[in-house]
Design a protein around this motif. Structure first.
Motif, mmCIF file in Angstrom:
data_model
loop_
_atom_site.group_PDB
_atom_site.id
_atom_site.type_symbol
_atom_site.label_atom_id
_atom_site.label_comp_id
_atom_site.label_asym_id
_atom_site.label_seq_id
_atom_site.Cartn_x
_atom_site.Cartn_y
_atom_site.Cartn_z
ATOM 1 N N GLU A 1 0.845 -1.211 0.000
ATOM 2 C CA GLU A 1 0.000 0.000 0.000
ATOM 3 C C GLU A 1 0.873 1.251 0.000
ATOM 4 N N GLN A 2 1.935 1.193 0.802
ATOM 5 C CA GLN A 2 2.829 2.337 0.906
ATOM 6 C C GLN A 2 3.515 2.632 -0.434
ATOM 7 N N ASP B 1 1.108 4.167 -2.709
ATOM 8 C CA ASP B 1 0.901 5.575 -2.363
ATOM 9 C C ASP B 1 2.004 6.448 -2.952
#
Ligand SMILES: Nc1nc2c(ncn2[C@@H]2O[C@H](COP(=O)(O)OP(=O)(O)OP(=O)(O)O)[C@@H](O)[C@H]2O)c(=O)[nH]1
Ligand SMILES: [Mg+2]
Length: 317
Positions: A210-211, A214
């Protein structure tokens, strides 16, 4: 099978003759004039298949997952073809053998066609042979094609990226997502699968992914979903396939799929050209004129650029 007339092989393969299909793929794999003949026949008949590429580090569970996916699709009455691509090892290599074993349970199912492909070292290699093989499967009426690539080298990533939907498989645990990122897999992923979700570290890997998502500039409105699976039990495979279908729908609706396919063909054409010109260059690097020019360059009578110009003169390249 002594009959190598590609036209006849196509007719037979389209009628469901698996041996004829296997033979066509062997011709493609071998390369050369016969492969081109097959390619010419396949092209106008292709364009109906949807391809899903599955890639990820060695041992991530791609084959196990693919096998579970086949089970899922067959339960829904759908047919599927699988192309397992291994650029490095010969046909008898461990990985391919492992793939065979893991998908063995589907080997006798007439609704499933599984084929392994290794490089033969001919010009252009797998980067050219893989799309051609996919086109053959497409042209004989296989509408759902899964392409598993073994390993995460440049060629593998290239082949995997050329699917309509690209799935990147990682495992739980520290660092796996980072490795995938290093291998250039973040950019090509449409769907992430964290396989071996029965092992510790699932949440960490999910956070890592997810990071990275992002931080990366996705440049579109599709954010790759992250699905957890246990390939060996089939857990999560339904959600995995649903994510693929969702991506397909989004890519079709937004026009991304069409643009991707157009770009793919352009790149393929360029690769074919490059491979042909490379073949020409090799031819030019032999013979009397070449030897003379090399001597002249070594004696500093002629510079390398002028020598190349002279060699190219007769070619019109
Ligand atoms: N615990 C666990 N093991 C799994 C799972 N999926 C696959 N495995 C095991 O992981 C090993 C590697 O699985 P493969 O399916 O061969 O992995 P692969 O990514 O196809 O491997 P290569 O083709 O060699 O790159 C095998 O021993 C599988 O049984 C899973 O969800 N959980
Ligand atoms: Mg495998």
């Amino acid at each position: 099978l002594r009959n190598v007339d590609p036209e006849r092989l196509f007719t037979a393969a389209r009628a469901g003759d698996r041996a004829a299909l296997a033979r066509l793929l062997s011709l493609v794999e071998r390369g050369g004039d016969e492969a081109h003949a097959v390619g010419r026949l396949a092209y106008p008949r292709s364009g109906n298949a949807y391809t899903v590429g599955i890639t990820g580090s060695p041992g991530a569970g791609k084959s196990t997952l693919t096998s579970a996916l086949i089970t899922h699709l067959r339960a829904r009455g759908e047919e599927v073809a699988v192309l397992a691509i291994d650029p490095s090892s010969p046909f008898t290599g461990g990985a391919i053998l492992g793939d065979r074993v893991r998908m063995q349970e589907h080997a006798t199912d007439p609704g499933v066609f599984i084929r392994s492909m290794a490089t033969r070292g001919h010009l252009g290699g797998l980067a050219l042979a893989a799309p051609e093989a996919i086109r053959v499967l497409d042209a004989v009426g296989r509408e759902q094609i899964i392409v598993e690539t073994v390993g995460v080298g440049q060629v593998e990533v290239e082949v995997a990226a050329k699917a309509d939907t690209t799935v990147v498989v990682v495992n739980p645990g520290w660092g796996d997502a980072v490795q995938a990122n290093k291998a250039g897999l973040m950019e090509i992923a449409d769907v992430f699968v964290i396989n071996k979700a029965d092992r510790p570290g699932l949440d960490q890997t999910r956070r890592d992914l997810e990071q990275m998502l992002d931080l990366s500039d996705l440049g579109g409105d599709w954010r790759p979903p992250i699905v957890a699976t246990v390939g060996s039990t089939g857990q999560g495979v339904e959600q995995f396939w649903q994510a693929v279908l969702n991506h397909r729908q989004a890519a079709e609706a937004s026009g991304v799929l069409e643009r991707r396919r157009q770009r793919r063909l352009q790149e393929e054409l360029r690769s074919i050209l490059a491979s042909r010109l490379d073949a020409r260059a090799r031819q030019l690097c032999s013979g009397d004129r070449y030897d003379e020019l090399v001597a002249a360059v070594l004696e500093r009578r002629v510079d390398p650029w002028s020598a190349a110009d002279e060699l190219l003169e007769g070619v019109g390249a």
